[in-house]
Write a protein that holds these residues in place. Structure first.
Motif, mmCIF file in Angstrom:
data_model
loop_
_atom_site.group_PDB
_atom_site.id
_atom_site.type_symbol
_atom_site.label_atom_id
_atom_site.label_comp_id
_atom_site.label_asym_id
_atom_site.label_seq_id
_atom_site.Cartn_x
_atom_site.Cartn_y
_atom_site.Cartn_z
ATOM 1 N N SER A 9 20.319 -27.079 133.445
ATOM 2 C CA SER A 9 20.723 -27.839 134.631
ATOM 3 C C SER A 9 21.928 -27.185 135.295
ATOM 4 O O SER A 9 21.991 -27.113 136.520
ATOM 5 N N SER A 10 22.875 -26.673 134.501
ATOM 6 C CA SER A 10 24.011 -25.980 135.124
ATOM 7 C C SER A 10 23.534 -24.679 135.757
ATOM 8 O O SER A 10 23.997 -24.306 136.836
ATOM 9 N N GLN A 11 22.575 -23.991 135.104
ATOM 10 C CA GLN A 11 22.022 -22.765 135.675
ATOM 11 C C GLN A 11 21.242 -23.078 136.951
ATOM 12 O O GLN A 11 21.357 -22.361 137.943
ATOM 13 N N ILE A 12 20.456 -24.161 136.914
ATOM 14 C CA ILE A 12 19.702 -24.570 138.108
ATOM 15 C C ILE A 12 20.669 -24.929 139.227
ATOM 16 O O ILE A 12 20.477 -24.542 140.381
ATOM 17 N N ALA A 13 21.722 -25.671 138.869
ATOM 18 C CA ALA A 13 22.713 -26.042 139.889
ATOM 19 C C ALA A 13 23.379 -24.796 140.455
ATOM 20 O O ALA A 13 23.574 -24.690 141.677
ATOM 21 N N GLU A 14 23.712 -23.853 139.597
ATOM 22 C CA GLU A 14 24.343 -22.611 140.054
ATOM 23 C C GLU A 14 23.372 -21.815 140.930
ATOM 24 O O GLU A 14 23.754 -21.300 141.981
ATOM 25 N N ASP A 15 22.096 -21.733 140.479
ATOM 26 C CA ASP A 15 21.095 -21.026 141.272
ATOM 27 C C ASP A 15 20.889 -21.710 142.623
ATOM 28 O O ASP A 15 20.787 -21.041 143.653
ATOM 29 N N ARG A 64 23.074 -23.579 144.175
ATOM 30 C CA ARG A 64 24.287 -23.350 144.953
ATOM 31 C C ARG A 64 24.265 -21.959 145.569
ATOM 32 O O ARG A 64 24.580 -21.775 146.748
ATOM 33 N N SER A 65 23.870 -20.967 144.771
ATOM 34 C CA SER A 65 23.852 -19.601 145.287
ATOM 35 C C SER A 65 22.734 -19.422 146.312
ATOM 36 O O SER A 65 22.856 -18.639 147.241
ATOM 37 N N ALA A 66 21.621 -20.155 146.143
ATOM 38 C CA ALA A 66 20.521 -20.029 147.102
ATOM 39 C C ALA A 66 20.804 -20.810 148.377
ATOM 40 O O ALA A 66 20.492 -20.355 149.481
ATOM 41 N N VAL A 67 21.382 -22.001 148.245
ATOM 42 C CA VAL A 67 21.607 -22.870 149.392
ATOM 43 C C VAL A 67 22.933 -22.536 150.084
ATOM 44 O O VAL A 67 23.091 -22.809 151.270
ATOM 45 N N GLY A 68 23.849 -21.932 149.366
ATOM 46 C CA GLY A 68 25.174 -21.627 149.927
ATOM 47 C C GLY A 68 25.112 -20.837 151.221
ATOM 48 O O GLY A 68 25.696 -21.244 152.227
ATOM 49 N N PRO A 69 24.411 -19.697 151.253
ATOM 50 C CA PRO A 69 24.345 -18.951 152.512
ATOM 51 C C PRO A 69 23.651 -19.721 153.625
ATOM 52 O O PRO A 69 24.063 -19.659 154.780
ATOM 53 N N VAL A 70 22.603 -20.448 153.270
ATOM 54 C CA VAL A 70 21.900 -21.248 154.282
ATOM 55 C C VAL A 70 22.834 -22.322 154.829
ATOM 56 O O VAL A 70 22.891 -22.551 156.038
ATOM 57 N N ALA A 71 23.566 -22.975 153.932
ATOM 58 C CA ALA A 71 24.506 -24.017 154.370
ATOM 59 C C ALA A 71 25.614 -23.420 155.228
ATOM 60 O O ALA A 71 26.009 -24.007 156.240
ATOM 61 N N ALA A 72 26.107 -22.236 154.826
ATOM 62 C CA ALA A 72 27.161 -21.588 155.616
ATOM 63 C C ALA A 72 26.627 -21.216 157.003
ATOM 64 O O ALA A 72 27.301 -21.425 158.015
ATOM 65 N N ARG A 73 25.409 -20.666 157.048
ATOM 66 C CA ARG A 73 24.805 -20.315 158.329
ATOM 67 C C ARG A 73 24.583 -21.571 159.167
ATOM 68 O O ARG A 73 24.847 -21.593 160.369
ATOM 69 N N TYR A 74 24.111 -22.638 158.531
ATOM 70 C CA TYR A 74 23.900 -23.911 159.220
ATOM 71 C C TYR A 74 25.225 -24.431 159.777
ATOM 72 O O TYR A 74 25.287 -24.887 160.915
ATOM 73 N N GLU A 75 26.275 -24.321 158.974
ATOM 74 C CA GLU A 75 27.594 -24.786 159.425
ATOM 75 C C GLU A 75 28.074 -23.950 160.607
ATOM 76 O O GLU A 75 28.601 -24.485 161.579
ATOM 77 N N ARG A 76 27.872 -22.614 160.541
ATOM 78 C CA ARG A 76 28.261 -21.754 161.669
ATOM 79 C C ARG A 76 27.444 -22.112 162.911
ATOM 80 O O ARG A 76 27.988 -22.183 164.010
ATOM 81 N N ASP A 77 26.133 -22.332 162.719
ATOM 82 C CA ASP A 77 25.289 -22.692 163.857
ATOM 83 C C ASP A 77 25.721 -24.021 164.465
ATOM 84 O O ASP A 77 25.781 -24.166 165.686
ATOM 85 N N ILE A 78 26.023 -24.992 163.602
ATOM 86 C CA ILE A 78 26.488 -26.300 164.097
ATOM 87 C C ILE A 78 27.820 -26.136 164.826
ATOM 88 O O ILE A 78 28.036 -26.724 165.896
ATOM 89 N N SER A 79 28.728 -25.325 164.259
ATOM 90 C CA SER A 79 30.023 -25.107 164.916
ATOM 91 C C SER A 79 29.830 -24.444 166.278
ATOM 92 O O SER A 79 30.463 -24.834 167.262
ATOM 93 N N ALA A 80 28.939 -23.438 166.328
ATOM 94 C CA ALA A 80 28.686 -22.756 167.599
ATOM 95 C C ALA A 80 28.058 -23.717 168.601
ATOM 96 O O ALA A 80 28.440 -23.737 169.773
ATOM 97 N N ALA A 81 27.088 -24.525 168.143
ATOM 98 C CA ALA A 81 26.449 -25.493 169.042
ATOM 99 C C ALA A 81 27.460 -26.524 169.526
ATOM 100 O O ALA A 81 27.455 -26.915 170.699
ATOM 101 N N THR A 82 28.331 -26.964 168.634
ATOM 102 C CA THR A 82 29.367 -27.925 169.009
ATOM 103 C C THR A 82 30.310 -27.307 170.034
ATOM 104 O O THR A 82 30.698 -27.963 171.008
ATOM 105 N N ALA A 83 30.675 -26.037 169.812
ATOM 106 C CA ALA A 83 31.571 -25.360 170.757
ATOM 107 C C ALA A 83 30.885 -25.231 172.119
ATOM 108 O O ALA A 83 31.510 -25.472 173.157
ATOM 109 N N ARG A 84 29.593 -24.845 172.110
ATOM 110 C CA ARG A 84 28.868 -24.733 173.383
ATOM 111 C C ARG A 84 28.769 -26.092 174.069
ATOM 112 O O ARG A 84 28.955 -26.195 175.277
#
Length: 183
Positions: free
Chosen positions: A65-71, A73-93
């Motif tokens: 479960s810790s390995q799954i959570a880590e995996d 996190r590592s798999a969703v982390g970039p997607v979440a960061a990209r999503y956050e950047r996209d949301i920030s850019a959309a909010t700024a626009r």
């Protein structure tokens, strides 16, 4: 009693059989006790192994479960960061767009107010000139009424009157005489 030796042999054989049965019973009891002890030992060993297996499974599951959570996190982390950047850019626009709409709206309102102020100034000047002309006409009405009521005519750009000899004199030197009324 010839049967006595036979009976003795028979008794002796019966005693041997009973001894053998007792020995067999003792062996069965010993074997049962050993089997019971062995069974209890195996059950104890099985319970110990079961506890160890449970701990191992718990460790594996916990690690998994810790390995799954880590995996995850590592798999969703970039997607979440990209999503956050996209949301920030959309909010700024959207924020820039909202400010642009707000500025456009305020500019339009100010332009409308300026146009209304200019139109009102134009109409105010027009009304003032019309009011001035009306005041002149209002001031001229009594003169025209007096001219119409008097026996007066225009003579070469001047007013000529037929003076009433019985009329009133006006002015501080009483130099004006009232015109004769029209007939």
């Amino acid at each position: 009693m010839s049967n006595d030796p036979e009976l003795t042999n028979l008794l002796s054989a019966l005693q041997n059989t009973v001894k053998l049965q007792a020995a067999l019973m003792a062996k069965f009891e010993q074997r049962e006790e050993r089997m019971q002890a062995s069974f209890e030992q195996r059950m104890q060993a099985l319970q110990t192994e079961l506890v160890q297996l449970h701990q191992k499974v718990g460790g594996i599951v916990g690690n998994a479960s810790s390995q799954i959570a880590e995996d995850a996190r590592s798999a969703v982390g970039p997607v979440a960061a990209r999503y956050e950047r996209d949301i920030s850019a959309a909010t700024a626009r959207a924020s820039r767009s909202a400010w642009l709409w707000l500025a456009t709206g305020i500019s339009t309102i100010l332009l409308a107010i300026l146009a209304c102020w200019a139109v009102m100034g134009y109409y105010r000047r027009e009304l003032a000139s019309v009011q001035e002309a009306l005041n002149r006409y209002d001031d001229a009405i009594p003169v025209l009424q007096a001219y119409y009521a008097s026996d007066a005519v225009l003579c070469g750009g001047r007013v000529c009157v037929n003076v009433d000899p019985n009329g009133q004199h006006a002015g501080d030197k009483r130099q004006y005489r009232q015109a004769k009324p029209r007939e």
